[in-house]
Write an enzyme that holds these catalytic residues in place. Structure first.
Site, PDB file in Angstrom:
ATOM      1  N   HIS A 134       0.822  -1.189   0.014  1.00 17.13           N
ATOM      2  CA  HIS A 134       0.044  -0.027   0.118  1.00 17.13           C
ATOM      3  C   HIS A 134       0.770   1.172   0.105  1.00 17.13           C
ATOM      4  O   HIS A 134       0.836   2.218  -0.883  1.00 17.13           O
ATOM      5  CB  HIS A 134      -0.810   0.116   1.262  1.00 17.13           C
ATOM      6  CG  HIS A 134      -1.702   1.638   1.295  1.00 17.13           C
ATOM      7  ND1 HIS A 134      -2.760   1.585   0.840  1.00 17.13           N
ATOM      8  CD2 HIS A 134      -1.310   2.598   2.212  1.00 17.13           C
ATOM      9  CE1 HIS A 134      -3.036   3.201   0.887  1.00 17.13           C
ATOM     10  NE2 HIS A 134      -2.132   3.549   1.694  1.00 17.13           N
ATOM     11  N   HIS A 139       1.716   4.838  -2.793  1.00 15.39           N
ATOM     12  CA  HIS A 139       2.034   6.397  -2.446  1.00 15.39           C
ATOM     13  C   HIS A 139       3.281   6.928  -3.117  1.00 15.39           C
ATOM     14  O   HIS A 139       3.316   8.005  -3.441  1.00 15.39           O
ATOM     15  CB  HIS A 139       2.273   6.716  -0.971  1.00 15.39           C
ATOM     16  CG  HIS A 139       0.964   6.705  -0.074  1.00 15.39           C
ATOM     17  ND1 HIS A 139       0.095   7.680  -0.022  1.00 15.39           N
ATOM     18  CD2 HIS A 139       0.373   5.596   0.925  1.00 15.39           C
ATOM     19  CE1 HIS A 139      -1.159   7.571   0.581  1.00 15.39           C
ATOM     20  NE2 HIS A 139      -0.836   6.248   1.475  1.00 15.39           N
ATOM     21  N   GLU A 180      -5.556   9.622  -0.395  1.00 22.88           N
ATOM     22  CA  GLU A 180      -5.748   7.977  -0.640  1.00 22.88           C
ATOM     23  C   GLU A 180      -6.766   7.723  -1.672  1.00 22.88           C
ATOM     24  O   GLU A 180      -6.730   6.691  -2.437  1.00 22.88           O
ATOM     25  CB  GLU A 180      -6.529   7.458   0.570  1.00 22.88           C
ATOM     26  CG  GLU A 180      -5.485   7.795   1.954  1.00 22.88           C
ATOM     27  CD  GLU A 180      -4.339   6.724   1.950  1.00 22.88           C
ATOM     28  OE1 GLU A 180      -3.345   6.688   2.723  1.00 22.88           O
ATOM     29  OE2 GLU A 180      -4.182   5.846   0.600  1.00 22.88           O
ATOM     30  N   SER A 199      -3.913   0.739  -4.839  1.00 17.81           N
ATOM     31  CA  SER A 199      -3.295  -0.525  -4.112  1.00 17.81           C
ATOM     32  C   SER A 199      -4.208  -1.390  -3.921  1.00 17.81           C
ATOM     33  O   SER A 199      -4.160  -2.510  -3.307  1.00 17.81           O
ATOM     34  CB  SER A 199      -2.602  -0.182  -2.892  1.00 17.81           C
ATOM     35  OG  SER A 199      -3.379   0.486  -2.000  1.00 17.81           O
TER      36      SER A 199
HETATM   37  N1  HBI Z   1       1.608   6.729   9.523  1.00 21.36           N
HETATM   38  N2  HBI Z   1       3.119   5.327   8.711  1.00 21.36           N
HETATM   39  C1  HBI Z   1       1.980   6.251   8.631  1.00 21.36           C
HETATM   40  N3  HBI Z   1       1.469   6.174   7.476  1.00 21.36           N
HETATM   41  C2  HBI Z   1       0.460   7.089   7.325  1.00 21.36           C
HETATM   42  O1  HBI Z   1      -0.432   7.092   6.226  1.00 21.36           O
HETATM   43  C3  HBI Z   1      -0.363   7.603   8.204  1.00 21.36           C
HETATM   44  C4  HBI Z   1       0.464   7.611   9.581  1.00 21.36           C
HETATM   45  N4  HBI Z   1      -0.163   8.185  10.781  1.00 21.36           N
HETATM   46  C5  HBI Z   1      -1.101   9.208  10.720  1.00 21.36           C
HETATM   47  C6  HBI Z   1      -1.578   9.005   9.460  1.00 21.36           C
HETATM   48  N5  HBI Z   1      -1.424   8.325   8.424  1.00 21.36           N
HETATM   49  C7  HBI Z   1      -2.919   9.821   9.210  1.00 21.36           C
HETATM   50  O2  HBI Z   1      -3.767  10.180  10.371  1.00 21.36           O
HETATM   51  C8  HBI Z   1      -2.917  10.896   8.332  1.00 21.36           C
HETATM   52  O3  HBI Z   1      -4.182  11.608   8.153  1.00 21.36           O
HETATM   53  C9  HBI Z   1      -1.978  12.020   8.874  1.00 21.36           C
HETATM   54 FE    FE Z   2      -2.122   5.533   2.594  1.00 25.96          FE
END
Ligand code: HBI
Ligand code: FE
Length: 278
Positions: A134, A139, A180, A199
């Site tokens: 994913h 991304h 997303e 994904s």
């Molecule tokens: N941590 N590793 C990772 N990947 C993410 O996409 C991610 C996260 N922590 C918080 C988060 N996304 C979401 O709360 C976003 O909206 C910030």
């Molecule tokens: Fe994501």
């Protein structure tokens, strides 16, 4: 998520958070990835890449081709070297979801956190937490598109501000709908660029071809007020004309965040009188 919340979440999160640095990063140890994980990656990659010519955005497809990662779980260092040259973004290895504060700090420094583990073969169709497929397949390619990279860095800075005014929930809607599950209009057709779409084989086709979901012109006010459900295929998508639109609206977000924080959200899948069909 605050550090405390993440620690309390940890027993339920799959990754190994015991060896992370203060910024929640760890080493990928690419050379020690088991062949079975590379085989899972190749299966997922082959299935998804068959759908890209008809359904994925051009900038995404071209960047994925440049990354050349069909043969196995990518080496984050090698991908970072290429991305850095294009947009200044690099990848950092993480055990999985990390607290919002750490996540925003990485984005603001043009570092994208990528989960190190990959789903099990029996989970090919759906997993709850983001894995390396994913995060990387979904991304990473668009981080090579300058206008989108600018948006992602600015999103990280906004996250740090939103945290201070307790507006993380409305801001997360911008990430959800436009990072997303975003769609872009290209050559008169609809193409997917969102990581959650690209994904997922089912959603890649559904989002761009099904007559059922509501598809609206991207509007930052509407997105910040729109509730979403992480467990179901999306009933509403927002469509941009170009990636620069995402960055161009951000100067309005701080003021809009406070309004969205205090207003009743638009329920999942509902229409709003101001909606403009895409
Ligand atoms: N941590 N590793 C990772 N990947 C993410 O996409 C991610 C996260 N922590 C918080 C988060 N996304 C979401 O709360 C976003 O909206 C910030
Ligand atoms: Fe994501």
């Amino acid at each position: 998520m605050t550090r405390h919340e993440t620690i309390s979440l940890q027993p339920r999160l799959r990754g190994d958070y015991s060896a992370t640095r203060a910024d929640y990063t760890l080493d990928q140890h690419h050379a020690t990835i088991p062949e079975a994980d590379h085989a899972t990656w190749r299966t997922l990659y082959a299935r998804q890449s068959a759908l890209l010519p008809a359904h994925a955005a051009r900038a995404y497809r071209e960047s994925l081709a440049r990354l050349d990662v069909a043969q196995g779980v990518p080496d984050f260092e090698a991908a970072s070297a290429q991305l850095r040259a294009r947009t200044g973004f690099s990848l950092v290895a993480v055990p999985g979801l990390i607290p919002d504060g750490a996540f925003f700090e990485h984005l603001a420094a043009r570092r994208f956190p990528v989960t190190v583990w990959i789903r099990r073969p029996e989970e090919l169709d759906y997993i709850v937490e983001p894995d390396v497929f994913h995060d990387f397949f979904g991304h990473v390619p668009l981080l090579g598109e300058p206008a989108f990279a600018d948006f992602m860095e600015a999103y990280g800075r906004l996250g740090q501000q939103a945290d201070r005014i307790d507006a993380l929930k409305p801001l997360a809607r911008l990430y959800w709908f436009m990072v997303e599950f975003g769609l872009i209009r290209e050559d008169g057709g609809l193409r997917a660029y969102g990581a959650g779409i690209l994904s997922s084989s089912a959603e890649t086709v559904w989002s761009t071809t099904s007559p059922e979901p509501r598809r609206l012109r991207f509007d930052i006010t509407r997105v910040l007020r729109s509730d979403y459900d992480i467990h179901r295929i999306q009933p509403t998508y927002f469509v941009i004309e170009d990636y620069a639109e995402l960055f161009a609206c951000l100067h309005r977000v701080p003021a809009l965040l406070e309004q969205a924080r205090d207003a009743a959200p638009i329920p999942v899948g509902e229409a709003d009188p101001a909606d403009i069909p895409a």
